[in-house]
Scaffold this active site. Structure first.
Site, PDB file in Angstrom:
ATOM      1  N   CYS A  70      33.932  43.522  29.463  1.00  0.00           N
ATOM      2  CA  CYS A  70      34.972  44.907  29.252  1.00  0.00           C
ATOM      3  C   CYS A  70      34.126  45.869  27.750  1.00  0.00           C
ATOM      4  CB  CYS A  70      35.990  44.181  28.900  1.00  0.00           C
ATOM      5  SG  CYS A  70      36.876  43.361  27.142  1.00  0.00           S
ATOM      6  N   GLN A  75      39.738  35.818  23.338  1.00  0.00           N
ATOM      7  CA  GLN A  75      39.004  34.738  22.496  1.00  0.00           C
ATOM      8  C   GLN A  75      39.743  34.069  22.233  1.00  0.00           C
ATOM      9  OE1 GLN A  75      35.124  36.507  21.162  1.00  0.00           O
ATOM     10  NE2 GLN A  75      34.824  34.920  20.112  1.00  0.00           N
ATOM     11  N   CYS A  99      38.848  37.513  30.161  1.00  0.00           N
ATOM     12  CA  CYS A  99      39.539  38.122  29.703  1.00  0.00           C
ATOM     13  C   CYS A  99      40.368  39.235  30.611  1.00  0.00           C
ATOM     14  CB  CYS A  99      38.864  39.685  29.042  1.00  0.00           C
ATOM     15  SG  CYS A  99      39.207  40.958  29.854  1.00  0.00           S
ATOM     16  N   GLU A 100      41.765  38.181  29.305  1.00  0.00           N
ATOM     17  CA  GLU A 100      43.188  38.556  30.765  1.00  0.00           C
ATOM     18  C   GLU A 100      43.579  40.514  30.679  1.00  0.00           C
ATOM     19  OE1 GLU A 100      46.013  36.529  28.152  1.00  0.00           O
ATOM     20  OE2 GLU A 100      46.632  37.862  26.908  1.00  0.00           O
ATOM     21  N   HIS A 101      42.827  40.919  29.844  1.00  0.00           N
ATOM     22  CA  HIS A 101      43.261  42.466  29.893  1.00  0.00           C
ATOM     23  C   HIS A 101      42.714  43.334  31.256  1.00  0.00           C
ATOM     24  CE1 HIS A 101      43.943  41.526  25.021  1.00  0.00           C
ATOM     25  NE2 HIS A 101      45.026  41.505  25.966  1.00  0.00           N
ATOM     26  N   HIS A 102      41.043  42.888  31.150  1.00  0.00           N
ATOM     27  CA  HIS A 102      40.908  43.450  32.076  1.00  0.00           C
ATOM     28  C   HIS A 102      40.266  42.486  33.697  1.00  0.00           C
ATOM     29  CE1 HIS A 102      39.796  45.429  28.670  1.00  0.00           C
ATOM     30  NE2 HIS A 102      40.401  46.349  29.299  1.00  0.00           N
ATOM     31  N   HIS A 150      31.671  40.348  25.801  1.00  0.00           N
ATOM     32  CA  HIS A 150      32.929  40.871  26.611  1.00  0.00           C
ATOM     33  C   HIS A 150      32.283  42.072  27.438  1.00  0.00           C
ATOM     34  CE1 HIS A 150      36.017  38.047  24.321  1.00  0.00           C
ATOM     35  NE2 HIS A 150      35.150  37.968  23.829  1.00  0.00           N
TER      36      HIS A 150
HETATM   37 ZN    ZN Z   1      38.975  42.751  28.611  1.00  0.00          ZN
END
Ligand code: ZN
Length: 146
Positions: A144, A114, A73-76, A142
């Site tokens: 995260c 996703q 995931c690009e956020h975490h 996920h």
């Molecule tokens: Zn994430």
């Protein structure tokens, strides 16, 4: 600064000693792992799909279920993983079945969300195979959110 030096900084930042024995080679391993997990950036859907198009006369729906998906995931920068299901309705052309999981992997091995991963797989099939319709569903867990 080289990636491995940054990873040493991260280790120090979480309160670890980057010079202790167990962590000495960790920056090198993490760099290798990150390059593997994002290797999709160096791959191109055009060269994968255009070499595997076949002309057909049937128009039955093609469905490939339960394709393994491993992504970040690009956020975490944490993993998400699960299964993709791909279906399309041919319009005179199909792609070799083994190419679909490789296409999924090519987009999954990048920093992703996703929803975008799902759209990119569908758009690549739409653009290169030009079917009458395409559908992609991804079910994923996920890290995260766990
Ligand atoms: Zn994430």
């Amino acid at each position: 600064m080289a990636m491995q030096d940054h990873i040493r900084e991260v280790l120090a930042g979480i309160g670890e000693d980057p010079d202790r024995e167990g962590l000495l080679k960790t920056p090198e391993r993490v760099e290798k792992a990150l390059k593997f997990l994002t290797r999709g950036y160096t791959q191109d859907p055009r060269s994968l799909l255009n070499s595997a198009l076949f002309t057909v006369s049937y128009d039955e729906m093609v469905i490939i279920k339960d394709i393994d998906v491993f992504s970040l995931c690009e956020h975490h920068l944490l993993p998400f993983y699960g299964k993709a299901h791909v279906a399309y309705l041919p319009n005179g052309k199909v792609i070799g079945l083994s190419k679909i999981p490789r296409l999924v992997d090519m987009f999954a091995r990048r920093l992703q969300v996703q929803e975008r991963l799902t759209v990119q797989i569908a758009e690549a099939i739409q653009e290169h195979v030009q079917p009458r319709g395409v559908g992609v569903v991804i079910e994923a867990m996920h890290f995260c959110m766990m």
